[in-house]
Design a protein around this motif. Structure first.
Motif, PDB file in Angstrom:
ATOM      1  N   ILE A  86     -10.539  -0.327   8.625  1.00 28.46           N
ATOM      2  CA  ILE A  86      -9.964   0.922   9.309  1.00 28.46           C
ATOM      3  C   ILE A  86      -8.709   1.419   8.645  1.00 28.46           C
ATOM      4  N   ASP A  87      -8.718   1.137   7.429  1.00 34.59           N
ATOM      5  CA  ASP A  87      -7.461   1.614   6.721  1.00 34.59           C
ATOM      6  C   ASP A  87      -6.156   1.085   6.788  1.00 34.59           C
ATOM      7  N   GLY A  88      -6.226  -0.149   7.539  1.00 34.51           N
ATOM      8  CA  GLY A  88      -4.925  -0.814   7.725  1.00 34.51           C
ATOM      9  C   GLY A  88      -4.334  -1.391   6.385  1.00 34.51           C
ATOM     10  N   THR A  89      -3.126  -1.176   6.590  1.00 37.64           N
ATOM     11  CA  THR A  89      -2.374  -1.988   5.179  1.00 37.64           C
ATOM     12  C   THR A  89      -1.785  -3.314   5.505  1.00 37.64           C
ATOM     13  N   ARG A  90      -1.699  -4.000   4.060  1.00 27.90           N
ATOM     14  CA  ARG A  90      -1.372  -5.472   4.162  1.00 27.90           C
ATOM     15  C   ARG A  90       0.119  -5.609   5.052  1.00 27.90           C
ATOM     16  N   SER A  91       1.192  -4.835   4.871  1.00 28.88           N
ATOM     17  CA  SER A  91       2.374  -4.897   5.318  1.00 28.88           C
ATOM     18  C   SER A  91       2.024  -4.807   7.113  1.00 28.88           C
ATOM     19  N   GLU A  92       1.031  -3.649   7.471  1.00 29.18           N
ATOM     20  CA  GLU A  92       0.946  -3.744   8.920  1.00 29.18           C
ATOM     21  C   GLU A  92       0.322  -4.996   9.475  1.00 29.18           C
TER      22      GLU A  92
END
Length: 107
Positions: A86-92
């Motif tokens: 769902i297009d989350g980022t690694r930092s998130e």
């Protein structure tokens, strides 16, 4: 049961129920898990998660370097896979994991 028999987009709760039906100590081989995660990540194509990505996901979840994985490992890896789908980022994701870890420590 083989992961290939499951719908790759099975909700985590349903996947957990299916995995709990398996005998205690049941494990999955890396190749089967990578295939399942690849189908889960990119349901519309034949793309494949590369080894570097798989190892990073494993490390981000505190899963030891191994060739066989437990039911809990499968669930953790599916959660990170869903986050990226769902297009989350690694930092998130790392922030979410840090917050969960802090909650556990504060109990």
């Amino acid at each position: 049961m083989r992961l290939s028999e499951l719908d790759p987009l099975i909700p985590i709760i349903k996947l957990r129920e299916e995995l709990l039906k398996l005998p205690k100590g049941y494990s999955f081989y890396e190749e089967e898990l990578v295939d399942f995660l690849s189908r889960r990540r990119w349901t519309e194509s034949d793309r494949r998660i590369d080894r570097t990505t798989f190892w990073r996901w494993r490390n981000d979840n505190g899963i030891q370097h191994q060739k066989v994985f437990s039911r809990l490992d499968v669930l953790k890896l599916c959660q990170i896979c869903d986050h990226y789908r769902i297009d989350g980022t690694r930092s998130e994701y790392l922030a979410i994991m840090k917050k969960k870890h802090e909650v556990v420590l504060n109990k």
